[in-house]
Design a protein around this motif. Structure first.
Motif, PDB file in Angstrom:
ATOM      1  N   ASN A 241     -22.049 -51.188  50.322  1.00 18.80           N
ATOM      2  CA  ASN A 241     -22.367 -50.251  49.250  1.00 18.80           C
ATOM      3  C   ASN A 241     -23.319 -50.834  48.224  1.00 18.80           C
TER       4      ASN A 241
ATOM      5  N   VAL B  24     -17.122 -57.897  49.569  1.00 17.63           N
ATOM      6  CA  VAL B  24     -16.390 -56.667  49.860  1.00 17.63           C
ATOM      7  C   VAL B  24     -17.273 -55.427  49.865  1.00 17.63           C
TER       8      VAL B  24
ATOM      9  N   PRO C 234     -15.134 -49.273  46.773  1.00 20.03           N
ATOM     10  CA  PRO C 234     -14.015 -50.218  46.900  1.00 20.03           C
ATOM     11  C   PRO C 234     -14.449 -51.656  46.630  1.00 20.03           C
ATOM     12  N   GLY C 235     -13.673 -52.334  45.817  1.00 19.86           N
ATOM     13  CA  GLY C 235     -13.896 -53.751  45.587  1.00 19.86           C
ATOM     14  C   GLY C 235     -14.840 -54.090  44.451  1.00 19.86           C
TER      15      GLY C 235
END
Ligand SMILES: [Cu+2]
Ligand SMILES: [Cu+2]
Lengths: 355, 619
Positions: A223, A219, A321-322
């Protein structure tokens, strides 16, 4: 040519010209991960090889593409044209255009092989060796301890290296595949669990370089970044000896409350290590002993400011996120244990002191 | 023949309407079913791509979440490869091959129907995952260990693995069928070296399919063992080396690339001679280089693994073998140009697409050489540079050629020509859209943009090219829209084509458009390459002189059958059950499906090819 054809092909020409101009403008050196801006021998050898092949390819493209277009225009059928001569082939010609590409490829093959070997063999296997471990979705960096003992100094997401020295890197992963890539310093090598890899790098200029995980890892793959700080040898030594020390003990009451939370109810200790703390020995998250010394948070995603740290602790998922802290830490997935604003302030005060 | 005890619907004798399509075993109808289905699925794959391009048009957007983005790129690639380009190729195999070799059908007509319905079953299963808990999200390459249950607990990966197995059955059935058809059913006189190039490339592709699919089947079975029964093929904790998956996947995956491109090369090798009014230049060399490409495709798989740490010797060897493949590829390109040289070139839409193919394939081939150089690839691997490359070879290559083939054979399939002016518009929109969309990806990759990222920072300097690329995607979509409109309109009201609208060279143009059910009233006799051209220009007849009765009532064609359809429905049910095989319901559903398939295959093998039908006198 029909009108529509002529119009279209003109559009294509203009389009290509515009593309070329934009390309020239688009490749300025402030591009953080541009492979054109090689600042080390590994990246440079790869760039030189790339240019060598690129110009060969451009040459072939211009010649072959040109002949193709020429043929399509030159031999167009006019009304009333008779059948052309039904030629079936031409042996010398065919031998010629089998040999020609083979020769061109030889031109590319030789430097390819030499560069592969140049990049694979470290010129100085005895110099500084750093162990890199990939985690979903952050990086662990282990340095040999400056006191010469067998223990290691662990840092995260910010790789410090002395400038102008060969650095050997060992690559490993504890979960899925990742890939270690600092475009300006060296092409990527993958981190494969149960299949340790090695590479070497050298940065010629002091400064900050961008790194990025290049193998899809889930996910938050986008990043999973990092920074490389190349610094002079004395600066590096100073940095390493600071990192080797235990965490600073807080004195400020708010920070003390933060430490208590960290090592207590907030259960941060279960995933994070803070050297010097008896409780905080967790391994699932980045080492936080000197978290305040880092310029970025969450694997190079946001700057490490008071406000961003606060955001991170309030809702890590909004920042990245994630990420697994948001998923697995009880303070985020169990509403009963949710952190209050005051808790967050205390934790921020504590963590900001860990430099 | 014994009748079965179960009261089954009577075998359709002369079905009409929908039933005719459901029970057909006519290779032409199956070809059209393949084509239409694959085109619809291709459009769904395109929509998945558009979502991604919208998301990436600007930095830091939240148009889709990272979870959905990962499902999108997985589904986009899986769809385009397995549900788009491969079955579009199969559509042409089905429709064209028997016509080109002068046969009345394929060797195993019911197996052919089974292959189509099984393909549809696999497609439905894969696409259903979107609605049943989430699509697969680990990339079309599904690298271990992220496909394992620890990292991927949902059912997306199960749907992916199981539907690929089902699609594999479909591909294998089709491949065997075409090998036997091409080897055994050629018209008298059509020796191997007189076969049209498209038939040749279909043969090579079919061999690649037969050899490549078992490899991915094994890999997927191992994955399924891990996921369903907790085995340790790829389990890191148990010491597995995840590179095992990569080797297996790419030993399949690289030949797969040629499975996607060789039919395209075959199509183009038909179109360029036709529209240049010249025989294919260097026919034996073109055939041979196709065979060599198919063969060498097995020796290069590790070029997908240059960065995994196989060591400098392996990287050098695979770099060199990969470069070597450029030689036969280059030879093909030169021969196509040689065909056009001194020809009489008619730039109708099929030819435009064919030339577009050659042009774009040159670019894709050259960028391929760039990353065949392992050391230089270290900077390109897993970046947008590779995304650019694959789209130049798969879109610029396969899809352009498929479009060329669609314009070329559409009149044979429907009896009507596709509109020429819309065709030109179609070509230029697609050509420009594809270049605007994919060329900038080269720059993005070299500028350090990795693949499979759901978003990026403005600070990276990737904004401009991403925006351009997304704009190109819209142009491309407009081009595809024109294709759809042109096809639908022309099928109804296009200009009547006649048997031979392009002054064709091969046998399919010697029979009416659309061809009668039995294709050839008289099985033709072939006296050389380009048999039909010889007949037209040199007055060498393809029709045997004796016995030219012209009485099509003596032709016995195999009859329609329900069993292929039912067997495939059984597979669909069984595969669905397999996805949930951790539950009892799943096991029961799976067993029911499997039983259905077994019974239908059994019934089918006892069903005579032709049976005397009451009422219908001596068809
Ligand atoms: Cu990653
Ligand atoms: Cu490959």
């Amino acid at each position: 040519m029909s009108k529509i054809d002529r119009y279209s092909s003109r559009l294509v020409t203009v389009g290509l010209a515009v593309l070329l101009v934009l390309l020239a403008v688009g490749c300025t050196p402030e591009h953080n991960q541009s492979t054109f801006d090689a600042t080390g021998p590994v990246a440079r050898s790869q760039l030189n090889l790339f240019y060598w092949i690129l110009w060969t390819a451009v040459f072939v493209f211009v010649v072959v593409g040109g002949i193709l277009i020429y043929a399509a225009i030159r031999f167009r059928r006019k009304p009333g044209d008779p059948d052309p001569e039904q030629t079936h082939g031409n042996t010398p010609l065919e031998i010629g255009w089998t040999v020609a590409p083979a020769l061109i490829l030889a031109v590319v093959a030789v430097p390819t092989v030499t560069t592969i070997f140049y990049n694979a063999n470290s010129p100085d296997p005895g110099s500084l060796t750093i162990d890199v471990v990939g985690h979903q979705w952050w990086w662990e960096f282990n340095y040999p301890h400056p006191d010469g003992s067998d223990s290691v100094v662990t840092a995260a997401n910010e790789l410090h290296i002395p400038v102008d020295e060969v650095i050997n890197i060992n690559l490993d992963s504890k979960d899925v595949l990742h890939s270690f890539w600092i475009p300006k310093i060296a092409g990527k090598v993958d981190l494969v669990p149960n299949h340790p890899n090695q590479m070497w790098i050298l940065a010629e200029e002091p400064g900050e370089y961008y790194g990025q995980c290049a193998e899809f890892c889930g996910v938050a793959h986008a990043n999973m970044r990092f920074r490389v700080i190349a610094q002079s040898r004395p600066e590096f030594d100073a940095w390493l000896s600071t990192q080797a020390q235990d965490a600073v003990e807080p004195i400020d009451p708010l920070a003390l409350r933060g430490k208590a939370l960290f090592e207590g109810d907030a259960r941060c200790w279960s995933c994070h290590t803070v050297a010097g703390s008896k409780r905080a020995r967790g391994q699932q998250g980045p080492d936080l002993t000197h978290v305040a010394s880092r310029a970025h948070l969450a694997a190079g995603i946001v700057e490490n400011t008071q406000a961003n740290l606060r955001k991170w602790l309030e809702d890590p998922d909004a920042v990245k996120p994630g990420n697994l802290m948001a998923r697995d830490a009880e303070v985020y997935n169990d509403p009963v244990r949710e952190l209050t604003g005051a808790d967050v302030s205390a934790l921020v005060a504590y963590l900001r002191g860990l430099d | 023949m014994t009748t079965l005890a179960i009261p089954l619907p009577k075998r359709p004798a002369h079905p009409t309407g929908v039933l005719a399509w459901l029970t057909t075993i006519d290779h032409k109808k199956i070809g059209i079913l393949y084509g239409v289905t694959a085109f619809v699925l291709f459009i769904t794959g395109g929509l998945e791509a558009l979502y991604m391009r919208f998301q990436l048009a600007q930095p830091g957007q939240d148009f889709v979440s990272p979870e959905v983005f990962n499902q999108l790129f997985t589904m986009h690639a899986t769809t385009m490869i397995f549900l788009g380009v491969m079955p579009l190729g199969a559509a042409f195999f089905n429709f064209v091959i028997p016509l080109q070799i002068g046969a009345r059908d394929v060797a195993f007509p019911r197996l052919n129907a089974f292959s189509y319905w099984t393909f549809l079953a696999g497609a439905i299963l894969l696409k259903l995952s979107w609605f049943l808990g989430g699509a697969p999200n680990a990339g079309w390459f599904g690298y271990a260990p992220i496909t394992g249950s620890d990292f991927n607990p949902g059912h997306g990966i199960d749907y992916w693995a199981v539907s690929l197995q089902v699609l594999g059955i479909a591909s294998l059935a089709a491949a065997f069928n075409f090998i036997v058809t091409i080897v055994n059913m050629r018209a008298p006189g059509m020796s191997l070296m007189r076969m049209p190039l498209f038939t040749w490339m279909t043969l090579v592709t079919s061999f690649l399919l037969v050899l490549a699919f078992p490899v991915i089947t094994v890999a997927l079975i191992e994955l399924m063992f891990d996921r369903f029964f907790g085995m340790n093929f790829f389990s890191i904790g148990a010491g597995a080396n995840p590179l095992l998956w990569q080797h297996l996947f790419w030993i399949f995956g690289h030949p797969e690339v040629y499975i996607l491109i060789l039919p395209a090369m075959g199509i183009v090798s038909e179109i360029i001679p036709t529209f240049s009014r010249k025989p294919l230049f260097g026919y034996p060399v073109v055939v041979l280089s196709g065979v060599i490409i198919g063969f060498m495709g097995w020796m290069v798989w590790s070029h997908h693994m240059f960065t995994v740490g196989l060591g400098p010797v392996a990287n050098s060897v695979f770099a060199l073998t990969t470069m070597a493949i450029a030689v036969p590829t280059g030879v093909k390109i030169f021969n196509w140009i040689g065909t056009m040289w001194n020809g009489s070139i008619d730039l109708r839409t099929p030819m435009l697409f064919a030339i577009g193919f050659v042009f774009l394939f040159i670019i894709g081939g050259l960028s391929g050489v760039m990353h065949s150089s392992a050391a230089s690839d270290a900077q390109q691997q897993d970046t947008y540079f590779i995304v650019a490359h694959i789209h130049y070879v798969l879109f610029g290559g396969s899809i352009m050629a498929i479009a060329a083939g669609a314009y070329y054979w559409f009149p044979k399939m429907t009896g009507r020509l596709m509109d020429e002016r819309m065709g030109k518009l179609n070509f230029w929109l697609v050509f420009m859209g594809m270049n605007i969309s994919f060329f900038p990806m080269h720059f993005l990759g070299l500028d350090g943009m990795p693949r499979r990222i759901h978003s990026y920072d403005s600070a990276m300097g990737w904004d401009l090219w991403n925006l351009v690329s997304s704009a190109g995607a819209v142009v491309l979509a407009a081009g595809i829209l024109v294709t759809i409109i042109n096809m639908v309109r022309s099928a109804k009201q296009g200009e009547k084509a006649g048997a031979d609208p392009w002054d064709g060279r091969t046998l399919e143009w010697s029979i009416p458009s659309p061809p009668p059910e039995y294709n050839f009233e008289q099985i033709p006799t072939v006296h050389g390459k380009d048999a039909f051209w010889m007949q037209k220009r040199q007055r060498v007849s393809t029709v045997p002189v004796a016995g030219a009765s012209g009485d099509s009532h003596d032709i016995h064609l195999p009859q329609p059958s329900y069993w292929p359809l039912i067997a495939s429905i059984g597979l669909l049910i069984g595969a669905y059950g397999l996805v949930y095989s951790a539950t009892w319901t799943g096991i029961i559903v799976g067993a029911v499906g499997l039983a259905t398939t077994v019974v239908s295959v059994y019934a089918w093998s006892f069903e005579p090819v032709n049976e005397p039908v009451e009422g219908a006198a001596g068809h």
